[in-house]
Scaffold this active site. Structure first.
Site, PDB file in Angstrom:
ATOM      1  N   HIS A   1       6.217  14.730  -0.790  1.00 18.24           N
ATOM      2  CA  HIS A   1       5.705  13.796  -0.629  1.00 18.24           C
ATOM      3  C   HIS A   1       6.575  12.187  -1.108  1.00 18.24           C
ATOM      4  CE1 HIS A   1       1.949  11.225  -1.438  1.00 18.24           C
ATOM      5  NE2 HIS A   1       2.774  11.807  -2.793  1.00 18.24           N
TER       6      HIS A   1
ATOM      7  N   ASP B   1       4.853  16.339   3.546  1.00 20.03           N
ATOM      8  CA  ASP B   1       4.191  15.849   2.642  1.00 20.03           C
ATOM      9  C   ASP B   1       2.862  16.682   2.269  1.00 20.03           C
ATOM     10  OD1 ASP B   1       3.362  13.444   1.194  1.00 20.03           O
ATOM     11  OD2 ASP B   1       4.795  12.248   2.676  1.00 20.03           O
TER      12      ASP B   1
ATOM     13  N   SER C   1       0.857   6.458  -1.597  1.00 21.66           N
ATOM     14  CA  SER C   1      -0.041   7.205  -1.995  1.00 21.66           C
ATOM     15  C   SER C   1      -0.723   7.374  -2.598  1.00 21.66           C
ATOM     16  CB  SER C   1       0.644   8.862  -3.411  1.00 21.66           C
ATOM     17  OG  SER C   1      -0.350   9.559  -3.113  1.00 21.66           O
TER      18      SER C   1
END
Length: 302
Positions: free
Chosen positions: A281, A254, A117
């Site tokens: 995710h 996601d 991320s």
């Protein structure tokens, strides 16, 4: 708490001007083993390394040393709440310098980088700004090349999420208490953040820096504020300059939807893309064994 193998940990000084901060780190495996370590960089900014701990399987099962750390402002590292709103303090260079300070302290020369991320965003800036010779593989896990797309994707998924309308309003509204918002966010994250239910303790501990009772969002808020370096951030036109072998990972449910990660695959020469069909995710929780096999195989082939 999830059981993980033995590790070593500590704190190292990070000197910025006249101030000294501490970066907390945790190592699984042996850095002197002769195998190139995998350095894992957490999301946020403001989350901690805890939610990424399943990736320590790369050490216990596949033999690669794995290094986690908490960035200053998060987790067990120094918190700098007095720098709230200081967009000149919280910058990419601040976090990049901290990363290289960590490597220098641990005497790491060659390494592989896994950024999840925000950690993937930071990794892109590290490669584009510093072109580090020591980075041999770059794993972009559930990340993005344009900050505005994250907000767009989040809202797309929130709109279609199977959660009460009141929870959706709480997430986007300004009137809810932190506790109310965190309760609503958990309903949403159960579908798109981490589908392992109940949430693992380490996942919740990792999220606590952004949503918990004692959350410290100082870094996150400043980076995303007007004048912050994440506000309007977009490196799509620079992706062709990334010359490190790159593995792109996302999940079928996601925040990093296919259209979000597509520029990585299209513009980074030789990039390999693996999509986890039963994950959101955090595929390192949801398809843990497969995730480790994919990453270990990629590292073993490069």
């Amino acid at each position: 708490m999830t059981a993980f193998p033995d590790f070593s940990d500590g704190r190292i000084p990070y000197i910025v001007g006249d101030s000294t901060y501490e970066t907390y780190y945790k190592i699984f495996g042996d850095l002197s083993s002769g195998k190139r370590p995998l350095v894992v960089v957490h999301g946020g900014p403001s989350f901690s390394h805890d939610y990424l701990l399943p990736i320590s399987d790369i050490a216990s099962i596949h033999g690669y040393p794995v290094v986690f750390y908490d960035q200053v402002g998060a987790g067990l590292s120094t918190h700098v709440r007095e720098r709230k709103g200081d967009t000149a303090f919280w910058t990419f260079d601040f976090f990049i310098d901290e990363f290289f300070n960590l490597l220098a302290h641990l005497k790491i020369g060659e390494y592989d980088y896994l950024g999840h991320s925000w950690g993937g965003i930071l990794g892109q800036e590290i490669v584009l700004r510093r072109h580090p010779k020591g980075m041999k593989n770059f794993i972009l896990a559930n990340s993005l090349p344009k900050k505005e797309w994250w907000d767009m994707s989040f809202m797309q998924l929130l709109e279609k999420a199977d959660i009460p309308e009141q929870a959706k309003q709480t997430i986007v509204g300004q009137d809810a208490t932190p506790e109310e918002r965190w309760e609503a966010v958990q309903l949403f994250y159960a579908q798109y953040g981490c589908m392992v239910q109940p949430f693992p303790e380490d996942f919740l501990r990792g999220m606590a820096g952004n949503f918990g009772e004692d959350a410290d969002t100082t870094a996150n808020d400043a980076m995303n504020a007007q004048g912050g370096e994440l506000n309007g951030w977009d490196v799509r036109d620079k992706l062709g300059e990334i010359d490190v072998p790159t593995l792109v990972i996302n999940g079928a449910r996601d925040f990093a939807q296919d259209w979000v990660v597509a520029p990585f695959v299209e513009k980074i020469s030789g990039a390999k893309w693996v999509k986890f069909e039963y994950s959101s995710h955090t595929p390192f929780w949801e398809e843990r064994d497969k995730f480790m096999q994919v990453v270990a195989k990629y590292l073993g082939n490069h």
